[in-house]
Motif scaffolding. Structure first.
Motif, short mmCIF file in Angstrom:
data_model
loop_
_atom_site.label_atom_id
_atom_site.label_comp_id
_atom_site.label_asym_id
_atom_site.label_seq_id
_atom_site.Cartn_x
_atom_site.Cartn_y
_atom_site.Cartn_z
N LEU A 160 5.49 -13.93 -9.10
CA LEU A 160 4.80 -12.67 -9.39
C LEU A 160 3.39 -12.92 -9.91
CD1 LEU A 160 7.81 -10.71 -10.83
CD2 LEU A 160 6.34 -9.91 -8.97
N LYS A 161 2.50 -12.00 -9.55
CA LYS A 161 1.10 -12.07 -9.94
C LYS A 161 0.75 -10.80 -10.74
CE LYS A 161 -0.03 -14.34 -5.55
NZ LYS A 161 -0.87 -14.26 -4.33
N PRO A 162 -0.28 -10.87 -11.56
CA PRO A 162 -0.70 -9.66 -12.30
C PRO A 162 -0.98 -8.47 -11.38
CG PRO A 162 -1.74 -11.58 -13.25
CD PRO A 162 -1.03 -12.06 -12.01
N GLU A 163 -1.48 -8.73 -10.19
CA GLU A 163 -1.77 -7.64 -9.26
C GLU A 163 -0.52 -7.00 -8.66
OE1 GLU A 163 -3.04 -10.75 -9.19
OE2 GLU A 163 -3.31 -11.48 -7.14
N ASP A 164 0.65 -7.55 -8.96
CA ASP A 164 1.90 -6.91 -8.55
C ASP A 164 2.33 -5.83 -9.54
OD1 ASP A 164 3.07 -10.15 -7.54
OD2 ASP A 164 2.34 -8.54 -6.24
N THR A 165 1.63 -5.73 -10.65
CA THR A 165 1.95 -4.71 -11.65
C THR A 165 1.82 -3.32 -11.05
OG1 THR A 165 1.27 -6.11 -13.50
CG2 THR A 165 1.24 -3.73 -13.86
N ALA A 166 2.90 -2.54 -11.16
CA ALA A 166 2.94 -1.20 -10.56
C ALA A 166 4.28 -0.56 -10.89
CB ALA A 166 2.75 -1.27 -9.05
N VAL A 167 4.38 0.71 -10.56
CA VAL A 167 5.69 1.37 -10.52
C VAL A 167 6.22 1.19 -9.11
CG1 VAL A 167 6.96 3.52 -10.73
CG2 VAL A 167 5.05 3.04 -12.28
N TYR A 168 7.42 0.67 -9.00
CA TYR A 168 8.04 0.40 -7.70
C TYR A 168 9.05 1.50 -7.38
CZ TYR A 168 5.86 -4.15 -7.34
OH TYR A 168 4.93 -5.15 -7.22
N TYR A 169 8.96 2.01 -6.15
CA TYR A 169 9.84 3.07 -5.68
C TYR A 169 10.63 2.60 -4.46
CZ TYR A 169 6.75 6.13 -8.40
OH TYR A 169 6.02 6.73 -9.41
N CYS A 170 11.90 2.97 -4.43
CA CYS A 170 12.66 2.77 -3.21
C CYS A 170 12.71 4.10 -2.46
CB CYS A 170 14.07 2.26 -3.48
SG CYS A 170 15.09 3.32 -4.53
N ALA A 171 12.87 4.00 -1.15
CA ALA A 171 12.86 5.18 -0.31
C ALA A 171 13.85 5.02 0.82
CB ALA A 171 11.46 5.42 0.24
#
Length: 125
Positions: free
Chosen positions: A85-96
């Motif tokens: 993992l990288k800092p730029e992977d920081t986010a809210v992750y959603y499944c769909a």
């Protein structure tokens, strides 16, 4: 269809997390699934997709070789294994979930009818 995402958290760069998305109330085994992510002020970004059978996979270039999407139709669950993992992977992750049965891979958010609530992933340097 209801989707419940879990598994997010805070890790240091280089670490790993596994996200899960449990589905209920629909025909999970015939639905394509996807993972997206979003940071404040930006559009939702495609991360990975998997066909109903699990035989088709597709990844965004930014995560290719680090993330793996998979599914267990017996458990009505889709996973996103995230390594290196990288800092730029920081986010809210959603499944769909796709509402068109037996369809191929979809990488555009508007093609998905059902969304989970999101789980926060924070990667520190």
């Amino acid at each position: 269809v209801q989707l419940q995402a879990s598994g997010g958290g805070s890790v240091q760069a280089g670490g790993s997390l596994r996200l899960s998305c449990a589905a209920s109330g629909g025909t999970f085994s015939s639905a394509g699934m996807g993972w997206f992510r979003q940071v404040p002020g930006k559009e939702r970004e495609f991360v990975a997709a998997i066909t109903w059978s699990g035989g088709g996979l597709y990844y965004a270039d930014s995560v290719k070789g680090r993330f793996t999407i998979s599914r267990d139709n017996a458990k009505n669950t889709v996973y996103l294994q995230m390594n290196s993992l990288k800092p730029e992977d920081t986010a809210v992750y959603y499944c769909a979930a796709d509402n068109k049965r037996w369809r191929g891979l979809q990488i555009v958010a508007k093609e998905y009818a059902y969304w989970g609530q999101g789980t926060q992933v924070t990667v520190s340097s």
